[in-house]
Design an enzyme around this catalytic site. Structure first.
Site, PDB file in Angstrom:
ATOM      1  N   ASP A 210       1.501   3.156   8.831  1.00 34.99           N
ATOM      2  CA  ASP A 210       1.925   2.855   7.469  1.00 34.99           C
ATOM      3  C   ASP A 210       2.777   3.999   6.925  1.00 34.99           C
ATOM      4  OD1 ASP A 210       1.671   1.180   5.028  1.00 34.99           O
ATOM      5  OD2 ASP A 210       0.591   2.926   4.254  1.00 34.99           O
ATOM      6  N   GLU A 240       6.128   1.686  10.464  1.00 40.51           N
ATOM      7  CA  GLU A 240       6.666   0.855   9.383  1.00 40.51           C
ATOM      8  C   GLU A 240       7.867   1.574   8.767  1.00 40.51           C
ATOM      9  OE1 GLU A 240       5.832  -0.803   4.914  1.00 40.51           O
ATOM     10  OE2 GLU A 240       4.743   0.915   5.711  1.00 40.51           O
ATOM     11  N   ASP A 323       3.974  -7.572   3.270  1.00 39.69           N
ATOM     12  CA  ASP A 323       4.793  -6.851   2.297  1.00 39.69           C
ATOM     13  C   ASP A 323       5.974  -7.673   1.782  1.00 39.69           C
ATOM     14  OD1 ASP A 323       3.423  -4.396   2.144  1.00 39.69           O
ATOM     15  OD2 ASP A 323       4.293  -3.744   4.042  1.00 39.69           O
TER      16      ASP A 323
END
Length: 490
Positions: A210, A240, A323
């Site tokens: 992340d 990410e 997301d």
């Protein structure tokens, strides 16, 4: 240096699961929360409510996942937390008891591996949460806490909940619920490395990281790779990062990133002016304005030239995630946009990732709405489901669709045609994103024999060969695509 990436990822089809929303176990596993007041499964998700999905429910769904053709799962965070998405980590060594705890995860991991399904976990290592034990100690003991230097403390007193006062510590994106780690502290660094090693030893097959770009400490991700790969050289490390990721994809850090540079242009080409702008304007991947085939070809070639081929083959390609809004909603409910973009996803170099529910046409606006409960079969869009099953099966059948060369043959108007070739195996993929039937001609030098096997979709095919060059004429119905196999007709 020679870049090495995990071979299994090149042949993987990922399924991204948001654990609270895939399935509640039908069996009475939970000793806790048996009478919990979960949100209604089919109601609109909320920012803070739980629907009660758990790891046992996912275990019960492994038959479905395997039948779909999935051989890798990426879970959004599963560690103990006080949020339904679990990006607010309380304990990195404990799977959330709401999901079934470490015991349920071990059962699930073993069950997945028995089916040759890999499991990748989400690592949230830039920040923790207000409930993280070490930060909680700082809240209780202030400057006397032994953990003070683990965080970016700016002054006293700390104010973790009352927005009327300065937080006096750095939170990710200014969010005081997410205190950032001080990665320059060697103890913090070692702590995170040990977490990464622990779960790889436990049996997971990789980490999705992340916001890794937020960690600026020199050498951090290089050490992370070294430590993880020392335990399992075939572990997958995927970051990410939404844009140009060359600084992380040099072979010393990540094996790939979530390839939003593929996502944006692909939606812009296949959905075009159907894209609902308010569902995408707050995100960085920009599936707008609409693209014609030539513009799409240019963007795809740029993406394919950014990174070494060994990295291209282990990118995590996607059309939607937790997301983003879901493609069904982004495209205003247009099924053709979903089917065309899915065709391009499943025939692109790198590992395709399907966000749970997208394969059955689940809608959803920007989060939290994109995190709905997985629907009952009676609410599936069977056309979209069958498209996914067919294309996943073809990807598994033909190695050229996984590791073959990618060559654009034609990109004019709304028609885009390309070839995937590997040794003697050659496939041609064509997409007509336009609203009327269209014919395209492409000169093909490499083909040894005529393309005569329609593996997917519908098209009228004509083939004329002159010397070393063959000319392929394809007539495609409106809003359709096809895959042609090249062979001798046997």
């Amino acid at each position: 240096m020679q870049i090495q990436t995990p071979d299994w990822v090149k042949h993987a089809v990922f399924y991204q699961i948001f654990p609270d929303r895939f399935a509640r176990s039908k069996q009475p596993h939970k000793r806790l929360l048996r009478e919990a007041r979960w949100e209604d499964w089919d109601s609109m998700p909320t920012l803070q409510g739980y629907k009660g999905g758990d790891l046992w429910g996912i275990m019960e769904g492994l038959d479905y996942i395997q039948d779909l053709g999935i051989n890798a799962i990426y879970f959004t965070p599963i560690f103990q937390s006080a949020s339904n998405h679990r990006y607010h980590t309380h304990d990195y060594y404990q799977v959330d008891p709401m999901l079934g705890g470490n015991e349920a995860f071990k059962e699930l991991l073993d069950a997945a591996h028995q089916r040759n399904i890999k499991v990748v976990l989400d690592g949230v290592f830039n920040h923790s949460s207000r409930g993280f034990f070490f930060f909680h100690d700082v809240l209780e003991n202030g400057p006397h806490s032994p953990w003070v230097n683990w965080f970016k403390i700016e002054g006293w007193p700390l104010s973790p909940y009352n927005g009327e006062f300065p937080a006096n510590y750095v939170g990710w994106a200014g969010n005081r619920a997410l205190p950032e780690f001080n990665h320059d502290n060697p103890e913090v660094r070692e702590y995170i490395m040990e977490i990464a090693e622990y779960w790889i030893k436990f049996g997971i097959d990789g980490w999705r990281l992340d916001v890794p770009f937020e960690i600026k400490t020199p050498g951090f991700w290089q050490e992370f790779r070294d430590r993880v790969k020392a335990v399992n050289p075939e572990a997958y490390i995927v970051g990410e990062v939404w844009g140009d990721s060359r600084e992380w994809l040099d072979g010393t850090q990540f094996d790939g990133v979530m390839n939003y540079l593929f996502t944006g242009p692909t939606i812009a080409f296949t959905a075009g002016d159907r894209v609902v702008l308010e569902q995408v304007q707050s995100r960085d991947y920009q599936p707008y304005p609409p693209l014609f085939a030539a513009e799409y070809a240019t963007k795809i070639q740029e993406v394919l030239q950014l990174y070494p081929w060994e990295i291209q083959l282990t990118q995590l390609n996607l059309l939607a995630s937790h997301d983003t809004a879901r493609l069904m909603t982004i495209a205003g409910g247009d099924i053709g946009s979903i089917e065309l973009s899915t065709l391009l996803l499943l025939t692109f170099p790198g590992a395709p990732s399907i966000y749970y529910g997208d394969e059955v046409g689940l809608p959803g606006a920007i989060d939290p709405d994109s995190r709905r409960g997985f629907p009952l079969e009676s609410n599936w869009n069977q056309e979209i489901f069958n498209t996914h099953r067919q294309l996943i099966a073809l990807r598994h059948t033909y190695p050229a669709l996984r590791t073959g060369d990618y060559q654009v043959l034609h990109a004019q108007g709304q028609i885009y045609i390309f070839a995937r070739t590997l040794g003697t195996e050659e496939l041609i993929i064509a997409v007509n994103a336009g609203t009327s039937s269209a014919t395209a001609n492409a000169d093909v030098i490499s083909l040894r024999t005529q393309p005569n096997k329609l593996l997917y979709g519908t098209a009228e095919v004509e083939w004329n060969s002159e010397g070393e060059t063959g000319q392929l004429s394809l007539t495609l119905p409106a809003r359709s695509g096809c895959i042609l196999g090249v062979g001798n007709g046997e």
